[in-house]
Each structure stands twice: as structure tokens, then as C-alpha cells.
Design an enzyme around this catalytic site. Sequence first.
Site, PDB file in Angstrom:
ATOM      1  CE  LYS A 117       6.611   0.302   2.164  1.00 33.64           C
ATOM      2  NZ  LYS A 117       6.801  -0.751   1.153  1.00 33.64           N
TER       3      LYS A 117
HETATM    4  N1  GLU Z   1       5.056  -0.338  -2.134  1.00 31.46           N
HETATM    5  C1  GLU Z   1       5.545  -1.262  -3.116  1.00 31.46           C
HETATM    6  C2  GLU Z   1       6.487  -2.270  -2.490  1.00 31.46           C
HETATM    7  O1  GLU Z   1       6.452  -2.507  -1.296  1.00 31.46           O
HETATM    8  C3  GLU Z   1       6.110  -0.552  -4.350  1.00 31.46           C
HETATM    9  C4  GLU Z   1       7.287   0.337  -4.104  1.00 31.46           C
HETATM   10  C5  GLU Z   1       7.692   1.173  -5.319  1.00 31.46           C
HETATM   11  O2  GLU Z   1       7.139   1.000  -6.374  1.00 31.46           O
HETATM   12  O3  GLU Z   1       8.614   1.983  -5.148  1.00 31.46           O
HETATM   13  O4  GLU Z   1       7.259  -2.907  -3.151  1.00 31.46           O
END
Ligand code: GLU
Length: 427
Positions: A117
Site C-alpha cells: 500500500k
Molecule cells: N485500493 C484498492 C484496495 O484496497 C485496490 C488495490 C489494487 O487494485 O491494487 O483493494
Amino acid sequence: MILHIIAEPTMNDSGTAFLNHVLRQLDTAAEILNLDPAIHEVLKKPKRILMVSVPVKMDDNTVRVFMGYRVQHNNARGPYKGGIRYHPNVNMEEVIALAMLMTWKCAVVDLPYGGAKGGVACNPKEMSIHELERLTRRYTSMMFEVVGPLVDIPAPDVYTDSQTMAWIMDTYSQLKGYQVPECVTGKPLSLLGSHGRAEATSRGVAIATRELAKLLNKPLNGARVVIQGFGNVGSYAASILHEWGAKIIAVSDSRGGIVDEKGLNPQALMEHKKKTGTVVGFDGAKQITNEELLELPCDFLIPAALENQITPANADKINAAAIVEGANGPTTPEADKILTERKIIVVPDILANAGGVTVSYLEWVQNLKREQWSLEEVNAKLEQKIVTAFNDVVRYTKQYESNMRTGAMLLAVSRVAEAVKLLGIWP
Ligand code: GLU
């Protein structure tokens, strides 16, 4: 390891609490699975934390420095994967917790990815589009050495969107010297994004809600749905569930909530929000607070905003038959306990909101193959992934007589632990 540590990391109490929640969920799964303590130890910590101070020339010619993070939790099952969030409260511990949740989420839907993240502590609502572009490009250049199509693939999260991803793609590609669309997902369609990606998280939430309704022998048609958050996840979830016959009785955003027992029209509400910046003031609806919204009697409550929303302070007052977590980490472990005692089913974040990363994966595969699939093809694959994961989680939940969060964690942790064990530790 590349570290650009210049300024102090941003930390706050809610970040610490959130990380502790996520670690406690891991401890619970580890105990039930009788997990090898060495593997438990590996899974508790992120593999790499990149912390950067990102200088940005503002429109008024001053320079501001923002703290940025990219946390890579685990890559035993494949490249790191996870979104990037721009929010004033972003802090290192929050990003660690969110990276860890991505590892479990990708494992629950059985994607060949690990978890990561990113985040920048900034207030995008107070920044111009030019400032956001410069911030994004500089942050990308500072992450350049630790991300890439086979290493770590960013995507949108809170207050980032397909435009942000386009800037990331361009910056990464400029530094490489050739176009690398597969370095990031959630891109605009015209830049090799995928059909269905923008509403994928919401479609996943809607599918999880529908599957839960089936499991509970409840019709989705006419079901009363309350949604906290009317951003990317909440607004599309409202419109898909509305299309499928559910009644959206209340929604909220950071400025407040609205309720209309007759049911809201999500499409009209989206237009109202586009014009006014908020759902508040929508024709015919009564204004309520975010707190009141969470306590409304309903069949399905969908928290689709931020973490730490359902806590011991309000878990007793929740009047929903079931909760489907569109956001990451909306329920604290203490609240989870109360909800389990009250027999309120919670479809956990790592299953309920996995639709976004699932279509991110489909986008990445399309990019690697230089193909573009139709919306029908993408949606069919998404449907299959979420329904399979839902059934897998229900199987674990029944087998271990746990709640669904623990069931999902058992599934995820056992998959990741097996990969970690088989790979071994080198040297
Ligand atoms: N931000 C989204 C999540 O928390 C998508 C992450 C992504 O597509 O890599 O799942």
C-alpha cells in the site's frame, strides 16, 4: 533497500490502533491454524518500508514537503499489489496495516499477488490539479526503484483516481524510456485501462451482498441498504444494488448523511453530488449525521468510507441484519466481538471489497498480453472470482465455526503461509 528518510514519519493514535487491529486478526488466525511461530513472525512485519519526503512546488511558488510511503508487506505469492491513498491522516502505521490487508485480500481471491500500500499525507481537496500532478510525479520518481510491473504494481485508493494512475504510468515510462502500462492499474480506458475497473470494487461489494442475501435466504429485491461513504466505492455500489432491486435508504459522505425511507435514486444523487460536492441537501431526503446513519434499521449496512468506523461506542446500536465492508478496516476487533455476539454477520473487507484488486489483476494481464477484453468478459471473470472466494470463505467459516472475518483470515493466512514455507528463507 532504497530509503530516502529525510523528515519525521507521520504517526497518529488511530494508525497505531488500526495496525494493532490487523495484527490481532493475524494472531487469531495463527492460533487457530497452529501456525509455525517463525512464519507468524515473518507475516507480522512488512518486508520493506519506503518513506520519502516529497517536495512540491505549489501554485503560489512556495514549496511544501509531504510525507509519502510505500509499504511492501509480503510477496511470497507474487508481485506486491495495492493502492495509493492521498489523505491528511495518512501515516506509516496505517499504511503498514493496509499493506497487510492487501496480502490477505489477494490471497482470499487467489490472485498471484502479494500485498502493498502507498500513501501521501496531504489534503487533495485543498490542492489544485497541477499541484496534485507534481506531487504524484515526484512521489512516483521516488518510488521508482522499488516498484515495477513484476515487482510492485500501484492502483487507486482513497482520493486517487484514473488520472493519478495516468501520471504514474507516464512518469514511470518516461524514466524507463518506453511505455510501461503494466506498471500500474486503474488507468483510464484510453491508456490501456480495463473495462469495468472504475466500478469493480463496488461490483464486488454488490456481488458479496447478493451472495450473503442468498446465504441468509433473504431476497435482495426490496432489501433496505444503508451506505456510509459516497465516493468511488459507495456511489457505484449504490447504483449497482439499486439496479438489482435493493432499496438504498440512506447514504452519507464526509459532510453528513441523508435518509429517505422511500429509497434514493443513486443516479440522481451522483449528479447532485457532482454539482454541490456533497450528498447533503438532496431533494426530498432528510438530513442525518454519520453516527445516526450507522444506527439506522436496515438489512445491509455497507461502510464504504474509512477505517475505525464501527467501534465499541456504536456496535451495540447497529440495527443492521448484516454488514458488508466496502472500506478497508471499518470495524475494530472489539466491535467485531460485539457484532458476533449479536449475531450480526460481517462480510469482511478482504472479501467484500476485493473486486477492485481483482479487476486490477485482469487489467494487468490484459496489458501484459497487449489485449483489451470486453466489459462482459471482465465482469464474468470478476463474478466468478468473487463468488468462488465467497464460497471458500463460507466453507472455512463453517469448518472452524468462526465468524466470516476469521474464516477469511484462515483461508488467506494458510495460503500465504504455505507459499512462505515452500519458498524457505534464503540464504
Ligand atoms: N485500493 C484498492 C484496495 O484496497 C485496490 C488495490 C489494487 O487494485 O491494487 O483493494
